[in-house]
Motif scaffolding. Structure first.
Motif, mmCIF file in Angstrom:
data_model
loop_
_atom_site.group_PDB
_atom_site.id
_atom_site.type_symbol
_atom_site.label_atom_id
_atom_site.label_comp_id
_atom_site.label_asym_id
_atom_site.label_seq_id
_atom_site.Cartn_x
_atom_site.Cartn_y
_atom_site.Cartn_z
ATOM 1 N N THR A 29 1.010 -1.086 -0.011
ATOM 2 C CA THR A 29 -0.066 -0.378 -0.165
ATOM 3 C C THR A 29 0.857 1.149 0.038
ATOM 4 O O THR A 29 0.547 1.814 -0.996
ATOM 5 C CB THR A 29 -1.031 -0.055 0.749
ATOM 6 N N SER A 50 -9.860 0.564 -0.460
ATOM 7 C CA SER A 50 -10.036 -0.592 0.412
ATOM 8 C C SER A 50 -10.842 -1.601 0.373
ATOM 9 O O SER A 50 -12.044 -0.972 0.496
ATOM 10 C CB SER A 50 -9.814 0.316 1.414
ATOM 11 N N TYR A 57 -4.109 0.951 5.603
ATOM 12 C CA TYR A 57 -4.127 2.559 4.309
ATOM 13 C C TYR A 57 -4.035 3.022 5.772
ATOM 14 O O TYR A 57 -3.370 4.421 5.227
ATOM 15 C CB TYR A 57 -4.895 3.332 3.565
ATOM 16 N N GLU A 67 -13.107 3.653 0.999
ATOM 17 C CA GLU A 67 -14.119 1.920 1.628
ATOM 18 C C GLU A 67 -14.746 0.943 1.407
ATOM 19 O O GLU A 67 -16.061 1.889 0.722
ATOM 20 C CB GLU A 67 -13.578 1.823 3.078
ATOM 21 N N ASP A 106 -6.995 -2.864 -3.293
ATOM 22 C CA ASP A 106 -6.520 -3.393 -1.671
ATOM 23 C C ASP A 106 -7.630 -4.668 -1.233
ATOM 24 O O ASP A 106 -8.364 -3.819 -1.076
ATOM 25 C CB ASP A 106 -6.397 -2.554 -1.127
#
Length: 358
Positions: A29, A50, A57, A67, A106
């Protein structure tokens, strides 16, 4: 119409997605955050999505993040959250305003988790039958897993079609493989998802990269280590690229990666040698093409939304209160259109009607 001779591309955003595999806490990241700054000089040019339970993060300054705890969910004011699909919607529709050049997911592992839950939900909805696991979805026999793969691929493709460089981060584990020629088993470090899922994403990537610690070991003791990024596969590491002449490994830094990327582009330019000036000119040309692609993607997204909203409006408008119907009529009159289905009916007005009806 005729056919086209392909030319090697020069910009990150002109290629399919990039896979970045790495052991835990090696700095995947952080690499993305620093890559955005190294390449574009502006944190707002990148976005980290995310996914699910991933939260790597929080200790990183100067990184634009959103997110996605679930795969598909309209914006929820109470939790200030929305789904992965809705984030992609926003980028595709509004990137002329945002100017995002690179998006990192991620991680693939956590994207799979939320996509699997979405596939289970869709199975219940479409079949009308209970479903507790991905193996049961859509009647079993791997159909649930197939739907997960399609869900993930669709969203990655939407971002790529909008001219955005997509990086997909991934955790790793050691797996047993069988040699195709000898039939002997051997060990390799690769993604920890099922091969069917990982293969569907990795096989279409421009580059698969593996970040590891390159250690010096003497008498079973570590005497030194460096973080490196493998660009080509070894006997024990999963990596590879479609570019020619890349080094096996480079330091795990954004500059080293970008230098290797540009070298790979130049090495792959077989029609004639590519100079730095040629590459700069090619990037500028591709930038204009990416803007055109983004506009086409935005228009397609708008029309798709229009069709979906119209279907729901027509299904439910007859059951809304008279006061709401009066408000809808006022919106229609103010627009100067006769019907919601008119192509000239503004999409923002259609969204207002949709919010009143649904």
């Amino acid at each position: 119409m005729g056919f086209k001779i392909n030319r090697i591309k020069a910009d990150l955003g002109s290629y399919p997605h990039y896979m970045l595999l790495g052991i835990r806490k090696i700095g995947k990241t952080t690499f993305v955050r620093d890559l955005i700054k190294e390449k574009y000089g502006d944190a707002t040019k990148g976005l980290l999505i995310s996914c699910g339970a991933e939260n790597g993060y929080h200790a990183l300054d100067d990184l634009q993040v959103e997110e996605a705890k679930v795969f598909n969910q309209e914006y929820d004011e109470e939790t200030d959250s929305r789904g992965f699909v809705q984030i992609v919607d926003d980028v595709v529709e509004n990137n002329k305003e945002y100017g995002i050049k690179l998006i990192a997911i991620d991680t693939l592992d956590c994207l799979y988790d939320i996509a699997a839950q979405e596939a289970i939900r869709l199975s219940r909805k479409e079949t009308g039958k209970p479903c507790k696991s991905i193996n049961e979805a859509f009647g079993g026999f791997g159909r649930g897993l197939d739907r997960v793969i399609v869900l993930i691929q669709e969203q990655i493709s939407r971002l790529e079609d909008a001219g955005i460089a997509v990086f997909i981060l991934s955790h790793v584990k050691e797996k047993t493989r069988t040699d195709m020629v000898t039939g002997e088993e051997y060990q390799v470090w690769t993604n920890n998802l099922m091969d069917k899922v990982y293969g569907a994403i990795a096989d279409t990537a421009q580059m698969v990269m593996m970040a590891v610690f390159d250690r010096e070991i003497k008498d079973k003791k570590v005497t030194g280590e460096n973080r490196v990024l493998y660009l080509r596969a070894t006997a024990s590491l999963d990596a590879g690229s479609r570019f020619h002449g890349l080094p096996e490994k480079v330091p795990f830094t954004p500059k080293a990666f970008l230098d290797a990327f540009e070298q790979g582009v130049k090495n792959s330019a077989t029609m004639k040698p590519m100079t730095d000036d040629d590459m700069a000119a090619r990037k500028a040309e591709e930038g204009k093409q990416q803007e055109k692609m983004a506009e086409i993607a935005r228009r397609k997204e708008t029309e798709k939304q229009r069709v979906e909203m119209l279907d729901e409006i027509q299904e439910k408008i007859g059951s809304v209160a008279q006061s709401v119907q009066n408000e809808i009529v006022d919106i229609l009159r103010a627009s100067g259109c006769k019907k919601f289905s008119d192509q000239s009916f503004p999409i923002e007005d259609l969204k207002r009607v949709y919010s009143l009806v649904v």
